[in-house]
Motif scaffolding. Structure first.
Motif, PDB file in Angstrom:
ATOM      1  N   ILE A 462     -25.344 -20.971  59.719  1.00 38.86           N
ATOM      2  CA  ILE A 462     -23.940 -20.725  60.643  1.00 38.86           C
ATOM      3  C   ILE A 462     -23.718 -22.105  61.228  1.00 38.86           C
ATOM      4  O   ILE A 462     -24.478 -22.908  61.902  1.00 38.86           O
ATOM      5  CB  ILE A 462     -24.444 -19.562  61.452  1.00 38.86           C
ATOM      6  CG1 ILE A 462     -24.527 -18.226  61.003  1.00 38.86           C
ATOM      7  CG2 ILE A 462     -23.328 -19.531  62.751  1.00 38.86           C
ATOM      8  CD1 ILE A 462     -24.803 -17.208  61.890  1.00 38.86           C
ATOM      9  N   ASN A 463     -22.343 -22.600  61.529  1.00 40.51           N
ATOM     10  CA  ASN A 463     -22.031 -23.432  62.139  1.00 40.51           C
ATOM     11  C   ASN A 463     -22.131 -23.352  63.726  1.00 40.51           C
ATOM     12  O   ASN A 463     -21.507 -22.529  64.433  1.00 40.51           O
ATOM     13  CB  ASN A 463     -20.412 -23.964  61.824  1.00 40.51           C
ATOM     14  CG  ASN A 463     -20.084 -25.241  62.441  1.00 40.51           C
ATOM     15  OD1 ASN A 463     -20.330 -25.468  63.324  1.00 40.51           O
ATOM     16  ND2 ASN A 463     -18.424 -25.523  62.081  1.00 40.51           N
ATOM     17  N   ALA A 464     -22.703 -23.958  64.426  1.00 38.09           N
ATOM     18  CA  ALA A 464     -23.361 -23.569  65.835  1.00 38.09           C
ATOM     19  C   ALA A 464     -21.610 -23.785  66.675  1.00 38.09           C
ATOM     20  O   ALA A 464     -21.800 -23.332  67.735  1.00 38.09           O
ATOM     21  CB  ALA A 464     -24.071 -24.430  66.311  1.00 38.09           C
ATOM     22  N   ASP A 465     -20.835 -24.573  66.235  1.00 37.57           N
ATOM     23  CA  ASP A 465     -19.588 -24.761  66.931  1.00 37.57           C
ATOM     24  C   ASP A 465     -18.927 -23.330  66.860  1.00 37.57           C
ATOM     25  O   ASP A 465     -17.883 -23.435  67.645  1.00 37.57           O
ATOM     26  CB  ASP A 465     -18.947 -26.162  66.266  1.00 37.57           C
ATOM     27  CG  ASP A 465     -19.491 -27.349  66.671  1.00 37.57           C
ATOM     28  OD1 ASP A 465     -20.183 -27.298  67.589  1.00 37.57           O
ATOM     29  OD2 ASP A 465     -19.293 -28.263  65.821  1.00 37.57           O
ATOM     30  N   ARG A 466     -18.857 -22.505  65.835  1.00 38.88           N
ATOM     31  CA  ARG A 466     -18.183 -21.421  65.869  1.00 38.88           C
ATOM     32  C   ARG A 466     -18.919 -20.162  66.593  1.00 38.88           C
ATOM     33  O   ARG A 466     -18.206 -19.831  67.495  1.00 38.88           O
ATOM     34  CB  ARG A 466     -18.079 -20.956  64.462  1.00 38.88           C
ATOM     35  CG  ARG A 466     -17.420 -21.872  63.395  1.00 38.88           C
ATOM     36  CD  ARG A 466     -17.458 -21.311  62.142  1.00 38.88           C
ATOM     37  NE  ARG A 466     -16.505 -20.035  61.933  1.00 38.88           N
ATOM     38  CZ  ARG A 466     -16.583 -19.130  61.359  1.00 38.88           C
ATOM     39  NH1 ARG A 466     -17.687 -18.890  60.601  1.00 38.88           N
ATOM     40  NH2 ARG A 466     -15.542 -18.104  61.194  1.00 38.88           N
ATOM     41  N   TYR A 467     -20.143 -20.058  66.326  1.00 37.75           N
ATOM     42  CA  TYR A 467     -20.886 -18.926  67.023  1.00 37.75           C
ATOM     43  C   TYR A 467     -22.256 -19.027  66.789  1.00 37.75           C
ATOM     44  O   TYR A 467     -22.486 -19.641  65.742  1.00 37.75           O
ATOM     45  CB  TYR A 467     -20.778 -17.599  66.850  1.00 37.75           C
ATOM     46  CG  TYR A 467     -20.407 -17.135  65.390  1.00 37.75           C
ATOM     47  CD1 TYR A 467     -21.907 -16.517  64.969  1.00 37.75           C
ATOM     48  CD2 TYR A 467     -19.443 -17.248  64.487  1.00 37.75           C
ATOM     49  CE1 TYR A 467     -21.812 -15.885  63.830  1.00 37.75           C
ATOM     50  CE2 TYR A 467     -19.544 -16.555  63.127  1.00 37.75           C
ATOM     51  CZ  TYR A 467     -20.818 -16.051  62.887  1.00 37.75           C
ATOM     52  OH  TYR A 467     -20.759 -15.533  61.456  1.00 37.75           O
ATOM     53  N   SER A 468     -23.219 -18.584  67.711  1.00 35.76           N
ATOM     54  CA  SER A 468     -24.556 -18.602  67.319  1.00 35.76           C
ATOM     55  C   SER A 468     -25.172 -16.951  67.032  1.00 35.76           C
ATOM     56  O   SER A 468     -24.568 -16.087  67.829  1.00 35.76           O
ATOM     57  CB  SER A 468     -25.322 -19.256  68.385  1.00 35.76           C
ATOM     58  OG  SER A 468     -25.264 -18.703  69.670  1.00 35.76           O
ATOM     59  N   ILE A 469     -26.379 -16.783  66.604  1.00 31.54           N
ATOM     60  CA  ILE A 469     -26.999 -15.646  66.523  1.00 31.54           C
ATOM     61  C   ILE A 469     -28.112 -15.675  67.040  1.00 31.54           C
ATOM     62  O   ILE A 469     -28.908 -16.696  66.870  1.00 31.54           O
ATOM     63  CB  ILE A 469     -26.664 -14.922  65.012  1.00 31.54           C
ATOM     64  CG1 ILE A 469     -27.467 -15.914  64.164  1.00 31.54           C
ATOM     65  CG2 ILE A 469     -25.351 -14.744  64.546  1.00 31.54           C
ATOM     66  CD1 ILE A 469     -27.651 -15.264  62.570  1.00 31.54           C
ATOM     67  N   GLU A 470     -28.838 -14.555  67.373  1.00 27.76           N
ATOM     68  CA  GLU A 470     -30.369 -14.460  67.895  1.00 27.76           C
ATOM     69  C   GLU A 470     -30.640 -12.826  67.726  1.00 27.76           C
ATOM     70  O   GLU A 470     -29.916 -12.082  68.047  1.00 27.76           O
ATOM     71  CB  GLU A 470     -30.410 -14.923  69.416  1.00 27.76           C
ATOM     72  CG  GLU A 470     -31.635 -15.137  70.104  1.00 27.76           C
ATOM     73  CD  GLU A 470     -32.293 -15.954  69.090  1.00 27.76           C
ATOM     74  OE1 GLU A 470     -33.071 -15.858  68.303  1.00 27.76           O
ATOM     75  OE2 GLU A 470     -31.935 -17.454  69.086  1.00 27.76           O
ATOM     76  N   VAL A 471     -32.120 -12.960  67.688  1.00 25.82           N
ATOM     77  CA  VAL A 471     -32.663 -11.497  67.504  1.00 25.82           C
ATOM     78  C   VAL A 471     -33.852 -11.749  68.567  1.00 25.82           C
ATOM     79  O   VAL A 471     -34.501 -12.733  68.834  1.00 25.82           O
ATOM     80  CB  VAL A 471     -33.463 -11.403  66.103  1.00 25.82           C
ATOM     81  CG1 VAL A 471     -34.381 -10.347  66.426  1.00 25.82           C
ATOM     82  CG2 VAL A 471     -32.532 -11.283  65.154  1.00 25.82           C
ATOM     83  N   ARG A 472     -33.675 -10.577  69.304  1.00 28.56           N
ATOM     84  CA  ARG A 472     -34.878 -10.408  70.530  1.00 28.56           C
ATOM     85  C   ARG A 472     -35.447  -9.226  70.239  1.00 28.56           C
ATOM     86  O   ARG A 472     -34.659  -7.789  70.309  1.00 28.56           O
ATOM     87  CB  ARG A 472     -33.988 -10.537  71.787  1.00 28.56           C
ATOM     88  CG  ARG A 472     -33.160 -11.700  72.158  1.00 28.56           C
ATOM     89  CD  ARG A 472     -32.765 -11.760  73.680  1.00 28.56           C
ATOM     90  NE  ARG A 472     -32.016 -12.932  73.810  1.00 28.56           N
ATOM     91  CZ  ARG A 472     -32.323 -13.996  73.877  1.00 28.56           C
ATOM     92  NH1 ARG A 472     -33.816 -14.475  73.687  1.00 28.56           N
ATOM     93  NH2 ARG A 472     -31.315 -15.178  74.068  1.00 28.56           N
ATOM     94  N   LEU A 473     -36.966  -9.065  70.054  1.00 26.87           N
ATOM     95  CA  LEU A 473     -37.707  -7.678  69.929  1.00 26.87           C
ATOM     96  C   LEU A 473     -38.477  -7.390  71.096  1.00 26.87           C
ATOM     97  O   LEU A 473     -38.371  -7.861  72.132  1.00 26.87           O
ATOM     98  CB  LEU A 473     -38.400  -8.068  68.642  1.00 26.87           C
ATOM     99  CG  LEU A 473     -37.666  -8.427  67.401  1.00 26.87           C
ATOM    100  CD1 LEU A 473     -38.826  -8.717  66.392  1.00 26.87           C
ATOM    101  CD2 LEU A 473     -36.738  -7.331  67.055  1.00 26.87           C
ATOM    102  N   GLY A 474     -39.178  -6.375  70.883  1.00 24.87           N
ATOM    103  CA  GLY A 474     -39.669  -5.855  72.002  1.00 24.87           C
ATOM    104  C   GLY A 474     -40.460  -6.789  73.215  1.00 24.87           C
ATOM    105  O   GLY A 474     -40.376  -6.519  74.257  1.00 24.87           O
TER     106      GLY A 474
END
Length: 508
Positions: A462-474
């Motif tokens: 993913i191009n960080a200039d467009r958007y970012s993604i993240e997963v957060r678990l328990g």
């Protein structure tokens, strides 16, 4: 001398022109003179446009009466008295605080999807909209809704109540589904409830619940010896007592369905907390079961449903009581699927509060994104946190048991469908298009190794200039919850989403 028509409307409220003329005749006017007075009423008397009544009658009202309770009540009565599809639709909305999700309108309005000599729900809405009576509004937590025209702030004021009621009704529908299956009244694996795809349908009508039935009294044998199964159709409404006008759209559905020769026998049920005497009698007279949660499942489940609505409304206002949710799990947990839905709903509210206390105070819940560009699609975001002039964080919430694993298909849909769909609309939004965009997947259950690898590959590309993604678990979410320093949030998380019997790091 005061205008007699205006005087009548002031005293009795909005009315049909024929009713006003009849009153003037009774007061001593000749019929032609009375009709002329009505037709030449002063400028303060308004006439509803776009809706026709028998004998060219018009609905009259004073400007200050528009949208008032007496306006809607008298208009509904006038329309239903002529068996108008418009009246049933308005009556259904009035029973539901004047507001229903757009997807629910075909269920509640009393009109068939497509049937000769009947108006469809789409046509009913269009004409009432053109008459200035209905509108479509986007309401926080509910998405796009069809509503009676009301003053500013009315829709948002009722939004949390309506959402809490709809969530409680979902649990009720699960209970009805469970009861029908366990009693053998319906085909075990073929019960559809509101929100399913395909939607519950019998004949030309949509319902909150439907299922085929193969019980002896429900099966019909044709002249050629073929056997045709019957059906069960059920609608539900919790909260206010069902009025005579409120049940009229359902009765109309049932009556019209029975005229369809190609549809088998149908057991028709309405479930509500309580009924006005006239409403109860109307259902009974038409061979419809007027059920309540208590009559079907006992007082323990009924009280749990009543309590759930209150608890959800409190949660929407940042009042989350872990003990109350424990009690609800105890009362409602025996209903198949109820625990899953309760846990998911609780986690959405927890996530919203964690985001409000750790990301931004500007929080929106359950917003539907429908970009106008690209492939037609829509996606719902559970929680949105907006930091003014800086960033927007769109959070997907999966409140599963901490011992479970999120199905790969759910994670893939978030990554490949929800994220790009939401991003397209964000870039179209005048207030959001220049903000930094972040998508996060919050889950109290673990992800499979395949899902984790898929996420790692996607994040790297993913191009960080467009958007970012993240997963957060328990474990990380529990730390974030502790960072709020809110004892009620922490207690709720620990009781329902913390895997206490295993080491803190063992979450997959």
């Amino acid at each position: 001398m005061p205008d007699p028509v205006e005087k009548y409307l002031e005293r009795y409220g909005p009315a049909l022109s024929s009713e006003v003329a009849a009153h003037l005749i009774k007061a001593g006017s000749e019929a032609p003179a009375a009709r002329k007075r009505v037709s030449r009423a002063g400028p303060n008397v308004k006439r509803l446009a776009g809706i026709t009544f028998p004998h060219k009658a018009r609905f009259l009202y004073l400007q200050q009466q528009f949208g008032s309770p007496s306006y809607w009540a008298n208009l509904t009565t006038a329309l239903i008295s002529t068996r108008s599809a418009y009246g049933y639709a308005i009556a259904a909305l009035r029973q539901r605080k004047g507001l229903v999700p757009t997807a629910h309108f075909p269920i509640v309005c009393g009109s068939p999807l497509r049937q000769s000599r009947h108006l469809s729900p789409e046509t009913v809405y269009l004409r009432l909209s053109q008459a200035g009576l209905l509108t479509k509004v986007t309401v926080g937590g509910l998405g796009e809704c069809i509503a009676l025209i009301q003053g500013d702030g009315h829709y948002e004021a009722w939004a949390e109540h309506v959402r809490a009621r709809l969530l409680t009704e979902n649990i009720l529908l699960l209970a009805v589904k469970d009861w029908l299956k366990k009693t053998g009244i319906v085909s075990y694996g073929k019960v559809a409830i509101r929100g399913d795809d395909p939607a519950p349908q019998v004949g030309t009508f949509l319902w909150d619940l439907s299922a085929p039935s193969y019980l002896g009294p429900m099966v019909r044998t044709g002249k050629d010896g073929t056997r045709k199964n019957g059906f069960v159709a059920c609608d539900v409404h919790l909260g206010e007592s069902m009025t005579l006008a409120g049940v009229a759209p359902f009765v109309r559905k049932c009556q019209t369905l029975r005229t369809l020769r190609k549809v088998g026998a149908c057991l028709q049920i309405f479930v509500a907390d309580r009924y006005d005497g006239a409403a109860f009698q109307l259902l009974k007279e038409n061979g419809i079961i007027p059920a309540t949660p208590a009559s079907l499942f006992g007082e323990d489940v009924a009280s749990g449903l009543r309590q759930l609505t209150s608890v959800l409304e409190n949660a929407a206002h940042s009042i989350i009581n872990a003990d109350q949710f424990d009690e609800l799990f105890s009362k409602l947990g025996k209903i198949e699927g109820a625990s899953i839905q309760l846990r998911g709903t609780l986690f959405e509210y927890l996530a919203a509060e964690i985001a409000r206390k750790t990301i931004s105070t500007d929080i929106k819940m359950n917003r539907t994104f429908k970009p106008t560009t690209g492939t037609p699609a829509k996606a719902e975001a559970d929680v949105i946190a907006i930091t003014s002039h800086q960033s927007i964080t769109v959070i997907e919430c999966k409140g599963y048991s901490p011992r479970a694993t999120i199905p790969d298909d759910l994670f893939k849909r978030w990554l490949h469908h929800n994220v790009p769909t939401c991003f397209r609309e964000i870039k179209e939004h005048p207030d959001w298009r220049n903000l930094a965009v972040r998508f996060e997947f919050w889950s109290t259950a673990g992800l499979s190794e395949d899902a984790l690898k898929l996420f790692a590959r996607a994040k790297a590309l993913i191009n960080a200039d467009r958007y970012s993604i993240e997963v957060r678990l328990g474990p990380e979410l529990y730390v974030n919850c502790q960072d709020t320093h809110d004892p009620s949030l922490i207690a709720a998380f620990e009781k329902h989403f913390l895997k206490v019997e295993k080491p803190p790091g063992d979450w997959h």
